[in-house]
Motif scaffolding. Structure first.
Motif, PDB file in Angstrom:
ATOM      1  N   PHE A 183       0.838  -1.216   0.018  1.00 36.82           N
ATOM      2  CA  PHE A 183       0.136  -0.036  -0.101  1.00 36.82           C
ATOM      3  C   PHE A 183       0.893   1.427   0.025  1.00 36.82           C
ATOM      4  O   PHE A 183       0.643   2.284  -0.634  1.00 36.82           O
ATOM      5  CB  PHE A 183      -1.009   0.082   1.068  1.00 36.82           C
TER       6      PHE A 183
ATOM      7  N   LEU B  80     -11.020  -2.324  -3.689  1.00 36.41           N
ATOM      8  CA  LEU B  80     -10.649  -1.809  -2.505  1.00 36.41           C
ATOM      9  C   LEU B  80      -9.583  -0.833  -2.343  1.00 36.41           C
ATOM     10  O   LEU B  80      -9.563   0.084  -1.652  1.00 36.41           O
ATOM     11  CB  LEU B  80     -10.394  -2.970  -1.423  1.00 36.41           C
TER      12      LEU B  80
ATOM     13  N   SER C 204     -10.437   2.624  -3.501  1.00 34.00           N
ATOM     14  CA  SER C 204     -10.993   3.435  -2.583  1.00 34.00           C
ATOM     15  C   SER C 204     -10.187   3.942  -1.612  1.00 34.00           C
ATOM     16  O   SER C 204     -10.364   4.815  -0.997  1.00 34.00           O
ATOM     17  CB  SER C 204     -12.286   2.514  -2.311  1.00 34.00           C
ATOM     18  N   ALA C 205      -9.345   3.055  -1.080  1.00 33.94           N
ATOM     19  CA  ALA C 205      -8.331   3.573  -0.071  1.00 33.94           C
ATOM     20  C   ALA C 205      -7.512   4.693  -0.676  1.00 33.94           C
ATOM     21  O   ALA C 205      -7.224   5.615   0.238  1.00 33.94           O
ATOM     22  CB  ALA C 205      -7.330   2.187   0.380  1.00 33.94           C
TER      23      ALA C 205
ATOM     24  N   PHE D  12      -9.479   7.457  -0.784  1.00 36.90           N
ATOM     25  CA  PHE D  12      -9.804   8.180   0.911  1.00 36.90           C
ATOM     26  C   PHE D  12      -8.681   9.004   1.178  1.00 36.90           C
ATOM     27  O   PHE D  12      -8.806   9.884   1.854  1.00 36.90           O
ATOM     28  CB  PHE D  12      -9.948   6.909   1.721  1.00 36.90           C
ATOM     29  N   LEU D  13      -7.564   8.838   0.616  1.00 31.43           N
ATOM     30  CA  LEU D  13      -6.469   9.510   1.279  1.00 31.43           C
ATOM     31  C   LEU D  13      -6.263  10.671   0.221  1.00 31.43           C
ATOM     32  O   LEU D  13      -5.248  11.302   0.428  1.00 31.43           O
ATOM     33  CB  LEU D  13      -5.097   8.785   1.348  1.00 31.43           C
ATOM     34  N   GLY D  14      -7.095  10.861  -0.426  1.00 27.39           N
ATOM     35  CA  GLY D  14      -7.127  12.013  -1.680  1.00 27.39           C
ATOM     36  C   GLY D  14      -6.237  11.682  -2.593  1.00 27.39           C
ATOM     37  O   GLY D  14      -5.771  12.777  -3.387  1.00 27.39           O
ATOM     38  N   LEU D  15      -5.799  10.536  -3.036  1.00 31.07           N
ATOM     39  CA  LEU D  15      -4.975  10.034  -4.212  1.00 31.07           C
ATOM     40  C   LEU D  15      -5.718   9.434  -5.330  1.00 31.07           C
ATOM     41  O   LEU D  15      -5.195   8.748  -6.218  1.00 31.07           O
ATOM     42  CB  LEU D  15      -3.881   9.135  -3.577  1.00 31.07           C
ATOM     43  N   GLY D  16      -6.888  10.021  -5.509  1.00 31.27           N
ATOM     44  CA  GLY D  16      -7.795   9.484  -6.994  1.00 31.27           C
ATOM     45  C   GLY D  16      -7.896  10.588  -7.992  1.00 31.27           C
ATOM     46  O   GLY D  16      -7.145  11.664  -7.831  1.00 31.27           O
TER      47      GLY D  16
ATOM     48  N   GLY E 229     -14.475   8.982   0.302  1.00 31.50           N
ATOM     49  CA  GLY E 229     -13.480  10.107   0.794  1.00 31.50           C
ATOM     50  C   GLY E 229     -14.189  11.332   0.986  1.00 31.50           C
ATOM     51  O   GLY E 229     -13.702  11.962   2.008  1.00 31.50           O
TER      52      GLY E 229
END
Lengths: 277, 533, 327
Positions: free
Chosen positions: A122, A207, A210-211, A214-218, A230
């Motif tokens: 990750f 998954l 989405s993680a 969630f950390l703003g890295l999309g 997120g």
């Protein structure tokens, strides 16, 4: 078809297929059910589900959560599928190489694989996305890079055991080229664990995406389930529906993929089939 | 208190008796609240500062926490009048060149050494000059610094500089102990790790990623103060955890960006909490759409005007910031000196925006798209992402397609600094005076490959001239004329597309008294903060 | 395994591990330096004002003005002597920063791992023994649920439930600050803070281990030596313990070894949600701030941890299954 029969005996797998089919239909019809872009601010912000024609409520800018989920299904599935294909391509070729050629090559490839398994995946994914800036392709690439090692290991193991089988030796005696033996003879026989693994990889990729979101890295231009969660996370107490529904969407899809994976595994390994409920 | 800026100006210690400082204490007394000694103020610091030495690091969190450890010569009221702090009085010579500061004579550093004029001169001429670029730019104007006696500092300027005093707040020029830095590399001296100042609280403990604890300094120069035994700053990276901590009483106060704007209405409704949006006057952050004029079509003034008119600033203020802060009207925030209310940018009007785009030759294609522009999303939190999404939808209405690029703080700073962007969001402190905080964004002499300079590349000789005139103007009136004219030019040319005069909520338990009393708000020393039982 | 062979085996493994770690160090160095942005520009960007001279000073001070291969050589030399460099941003040696944060992460991942493996194996065994019954179904569904739910999501839900509604447990942090607790009170305080994050991190892996245990137990139960044992009239409980579980645990242990790295990745998310002061968050913050030395230090530390963990599982392997020769 024994395979289909065996697959259909597994109730969970059937449920999984139905759920997956549903997700596909929603994704395919997103433009029909929710025309326009899911980014449009169509209602007052923070409308609870059911109000102002918002089936699943609206978000902090008054965007329709349901539209977001429908449109997001496309991207989430796409990210899952593409990253899995890339990871499979990487993993299968490296695993096949290691398992079939053996010796020094095997050792090198396995060290390489080990290397990737030693780095926390990750963390590596985050780093890769940060380096290449968050776009859909960098996300897919990062997910693929961290998910191929198990494929390589499984494929290598299969190739190791299949290599010494008679049909392979027969093919070698017949003078077939190595490539055609690998692709034409061994690979088809090693397919079943690969298929099972890939359904789980798609689930994991969803998954992972989405993680990252969630950390703003999309990718900021694309509506994905991860993005929805997120953006809903920070208002979870104000608007639970913003993160609950996309969370449920992820959960159902990942669950369905797992159920299908298990069904496939049972159907492809008849020895174990029938033991499951 | 009004001080004429010309002539014999003597802001003496007596002025302290008239400032808002004491009036507020009187308010408290009138309500029957006696300052109570004791208790620990638990609050939040976010993000965790790298070090607590002002100068070596000047980020918001550092300034907030280290503002309790260090002090400046003066401090500022909400209307930006200077109030005595380490200097008990000061005089400015009639030619506005010589500043004489009379220091208090009972001030000690936390290691027990008395603070003298030597420390002050070292702090100004050596320490901040070396480590802090903003201070360096201003302090270079000092011709000589002398100490006629251990408690007097005389600074002589090369030329008059009207906003000079604003540079002596703790956030701009904290007084540091000479004996702990002299002759060493200031950035790596041991004192950077264990900061020693003159403030009411001394550095006690720092568990990284967990909390910072400051405790009462027994030898503080104000007798009987501070009231608090200790201040604990907890490090809580997640905004929902921060809100929860406030609601459950695990912390008594939050400040700056701790609480997301959308959480404030719910917190306002809580009877035990008080929400303040004051205390940012000294900084007056202004946000804008940062445009890179080198990238077509952003160099075209009509395109920038069109973008400006396509945006509904009221929507942004209400829906995104929940009325914390207000829509910007021009490049100088209304809480900064020399703001001219008559210079206003044109209002929200998508139709006018489209006409401007037509005039600029940007016609819609088959999909209705006139131009595609990239936008680097400011990576400072949730609300900025929402802002970028809002801008994308609004600009799409007039035919501009905004393509968002997300990034992290590291890349953002580098790309803005290297001019590798088309549009982004930026917000910048104004430090009370346009010369200190506004000029840098618009003058062509400051077009540099560094963040917070004129990174957009805007250049207008008249604007350069006016800013220069305002900078060198000896009287407030001369400066006002120049600043008014420059504001009128800038609202027409919209070199940057201003969005909001920002404010940040300070939310505290009602037991916390005096949390915000100065123009620097939570950056103040907190020697007067106390907890009621 | 023959105890006499142990030192040789260990030495061989350690050399192998060291090579992998070194490769990781070099690879990380290049990856991290490939990221756009450098610590100097971040500090300049966040300090509100800067000029070229300031940037240049910072770069010189950080050694960023040196050619890349020189920087690499300096770094590798440092790592070989266990000097992980200096974080100019935080003005502290990287090893100090990491050692400050490491215990928190070890506590979190250790607790999560212990929870996951105990409950996972127990539930997996239970499900396998009662295969086809409702108990099996419940366990399978439970495991699948946690397996399919995003980790951070579980964390948010737990906070919502236990901290917001019930107000039973603290929602963030590692201990009550300023309470000056000591001894047992401190342990209890930390335990209270640990519960939710460990549960969040552990539930997913619990699901993984439960599924794996169930599957392998069913597989092993089919094998001849188990049938033989049953035929010989060995009591069922003993068959399960001595024969089935013991052999079924092998894949679980292998998997757990491989997963050690994932656990640390997951802890980034959990540490963010729960403000847990561990190295996962340290790494994430260092990445955002381009604090290269810290980032590389964390990579190094985690890789070493994973390698050591793998080594441990190999040894454990030898203990659990005496037939396995470790080569």
């Amino acid at each position: 078809m024994a395979f289909l029969k065996s697959f259909a005996r597994n109730k969970g797998a059937v449920v999984g297929v139905v759920v997956l089919a549903l997700v596909f239909v929603v994704a395919a019809l997103a433009d029909v059910i929710f025309p326009g872009t899911p980014w449009d601010m169509v209602a007052a912000p923070f409308m609870p589900p059911g109000e102002m024609d918002m089936l699943l409520g609206s978000d902090s800018l008054g965007r329709d959560v349901a539209a977001g989920i429908a449109h997001g299904a496309r991207i989430s599935l796409l990210v899952g599928a593409v990253s899995t294909v890339v990871a499979l391509a990487l993993g299968v070729s490296l695993g096949a190489l290691a398992g079939y050629v053996g010796g020094v090559v095997d050792d090198l490839v396995m060290r390489f694989t080990e290397f990737f398994q030693t780095i926390p995946s990750f963390v590596l994914a985050i780093l890769l996305v940060a380096i290449f800036t968050p776009t859909i392709s960098s996300v897919v690439f990062a997910i693929a890079v961290v998910s191929w090692p198990p494929v390589a290991r499984v494929v290598r193991a299969e190739f190791l055991s299949l290599r010494s089988r008679e049909f392979v030796q027969a093919a070698e005696v017949l003078g077939k080229s190595r490539l055609s033996i690998v692709v034409g003879d061994i690979l088809p026989n090693a397919l079943s664990p690969i298929i099972v693994l890939s359904s789980l990889m798609v689930a994991n990729a969803i998954l992972l995406e989405s993680a990252l979101s969630f950390l703003g890295l999309g990718d900021p231009n694309l509506m994905t389930w991860g993005f929805l969660i997120g953006s809903g996370r920070s208002v979870i107490r104000l608007a639970w529906w913003m993160s609950v529904f996309p969370g449920v969407a992820i959960f159902l899809t990942v669950l369905a993929l797992n159920l299908v994976g298990e069904g496939l595994s049972d159907a492809l390994n008849p020895r174990l089939a029938g033991r499951r409920t | 208190m009004s001080i004429s800026r010309r002539g014999l100006m003597a802001a003496t210690a007596a002025a302290a008796g008239m400032g808002p400082t004491l009036m507020r204490v009187e308010d408290a007394l009138a309500q029957g609240i006696q300052p109570r000694r004791g208790g620990t103020l638990t609050t939040i610091l976010q993000p965790e500062p790298p070090v607590l030495q002002i100068g070596v690091n000047n980020q918001g969190p550092t300034l907030i926490a280290a503002g309790k450890i260090f002090q400046g010569l003066v401090k500022f009221s909400p209307t930006l009048e200077p109030l005595p702090e380490l200097a008990e009085s000061w005089t400015i010579s009639p030619d506005a060149l010589t500043y004489t500061f009379k220091l208090r004579n009972n001030v000690k550093f936390h290691d027990g050494t008395p603070m003298t004029a030597d420390d002050v001169i070292f702090s100004i001429m050596k320490f901040h000059m070396e480590v802090a670029p903003r201070a360096r730019a201003i302090f270079q104007r000092i011709d000589k610094a002398e100490a006629p006696d251990p408690h007097t500092v005389v600074l002589t300027l090369k030329a008059p500089f009207e906003p000079f005093l604003l540079m002596f707040d703790v956030t701009a020029c904290a007084i540091v102990p000479k004996h702990l830095f002299d002759g060493q590399d200031y950035r790596t001296a041991p004192a950077v790790q264990r900061p020693i100042g003159t403030g009411p609280f001394r550095f006690a403990e720092w568990q990284r990623g967990n909390f910072i604890r400051l405790e009462r300094f027994a030898d503080y120069w104000k007798p009987g103060q501070p009231y608090l035994d200790a201040i604990i700053y907890r490090i809580v990276p997640d905004s929902q955890s921060r809100r929860l901590a406030l609601e459950t009483g695990q912390v008594l106060m939050t400040a700056a960006g701790d609480i997301e704007p959308f959480d404030t209405p719910a917190l306002r409704a809580r009877p035990n909490l008080e929400v303040l949006t004051t205390g940012w006057e000294y900084f007056s952050p202004l946000s804008w759409i940062e445009t890179n004029h080198r990238v077509a079509p952003l160099g075209d003034v009509r395109v920038r005007q069109a973008i400006s008119r396509a945006i509904d600033r009221n929507f942004i203020a209400q829906r995104l910031w929940f009325n914390i802060g207000k829509p910007a009207t021009n490049p100088v925030a209304s809480t900064t000196k020399f703001h001219d209310p008559s210079a206003r940018i044109a209002g929200f009007d998508p139709r006018a925006a489209m006409q401007l785009l037509d005039a600029a030759g940007l016609r819609p294609n088959a999909q209705g798209v006139r131009a595609t522009i990239k936008h680097l999303v400011l990576p400072y939190g949730e609300v900025w992402t929402r802002l970028a999404e809002y801008l994308r939808q609004s600009l799409r209405q007039v035919g501009i397609q905004l393509e968002l690029e997300s990034t992290d703080a590291g890349s953002w700073a580098r790309r803005i600094g290297a001019w590798e962007y088309e549009t982004s969001i930026n917000f910048v402190y104004q430090f009370g005076d346009p010369t200190l905080g506004v000029e840098r964004t618009y003058v062509s002499s400051n077009i540099q490959r560094v963040t917070f300079t004129n990174t957009g590349g805007y250049s207008n000789p008249r604007v350069d001239q006016l800013f220069a005139a305002a900078r060198d103007g000896q009287t407030a009136e001369q400066r006002r004329v120049a600043f008014s004219e420059v504001q009128k030019i800038l609202v027409e040319e919209v070199p940057q597309i201003w969005l909001m005069e920002m404010a940040f909520p300070t939310i505290h338990d009602k037991r916390v008294q005096n949390a915000v009393r100065l123009g620097t708000g939570v950056h103040a020393s907190y020697d007067d903060v106390f907890l009621t039982a | 395994m023959d105890p006499a062979k142990l030192p040789g085996f260990l030495a061989q493994r350690l050399v192998k591990a060291a090579i992998v770690v070194l490769a990781i160090v070099v690879c990380n160095f290049f990856l991290i330096h490939a990221a756009p942005g450098d610590p100097a520009s971040v500090i300049a960007g966040q300090s509100g004002a800067a000029d070229e001279r300031f940037l240049q000073q910072l770069r010189t001070q950080f050694g960023l003005d040196q050619p890349l291969h020189v920087q690499l050589w300096i770094y590798v030399k440092g790592v070989l002597t266990l000097d992980l460099g200096f974080s100019h941003r935080q003005q502290m040696p990287v090893s100090t920063l990491i050692m400050d944060r490491l215990p928190a992460t070890l506590l979190l991942t250790g607790a999560a791992f212990a929870f996951a493996i105990t409950l996972g194996i127990t539930l997996g065994t239970l499900a396998a023994r009662r295969v086809g019954t409702w108990a099996d179904s419940v366990i399978t569904v439970l495991a699948l649920t946690f397996y399919a739910t995003p980790l951070f999501w579980v964390g948010l839900m737990l906070v919502l439930f236990f901290s917001v509604w019930l107000e039973w447990l603290p929602s963030f942090g590692m201990m009550s600050v300023g309470a000056n607790l000591a001894g047992l009170a401190l342990v209890l305080d930390v335990a209270k803070h640990l519960l939710l994050p460990a549960l969040t991190l552990g539930l997913f892996y619990m699901a993984v281990y439960a599924r794996l245990t169930r599957a392998t137990m069913l597989e092993v139960a089919d094998q001849d030596f188990v049938k033989t044992a049953r035929a010989k009239g060995v009591p069922e409980g003993q068959v399960v313990r001595r024969h089935v579980l013991r052999n079924a645990l092998l894949p679980v242990i292998t998997f757990a070894g491989i997963q050690a790295g994932q656990l640390i990745g997951g802890s980034i998310l959990v540490e963010t949600v729960f403000a847990w002061p561990g190295i996962g968050r340290l790494a994430f913050e260092a990445l955002l701030a381009r604090d290269y030395p810290v980032l590389m230090g964390v990579f190094f530390a985690t890789s070493v941890m994973v390698v050591l963990f793998n080594l441990l599982t190999d040894l454990l392997y030898a203990v659990v299954d005496p037939r396995v020769e470790v080569a």
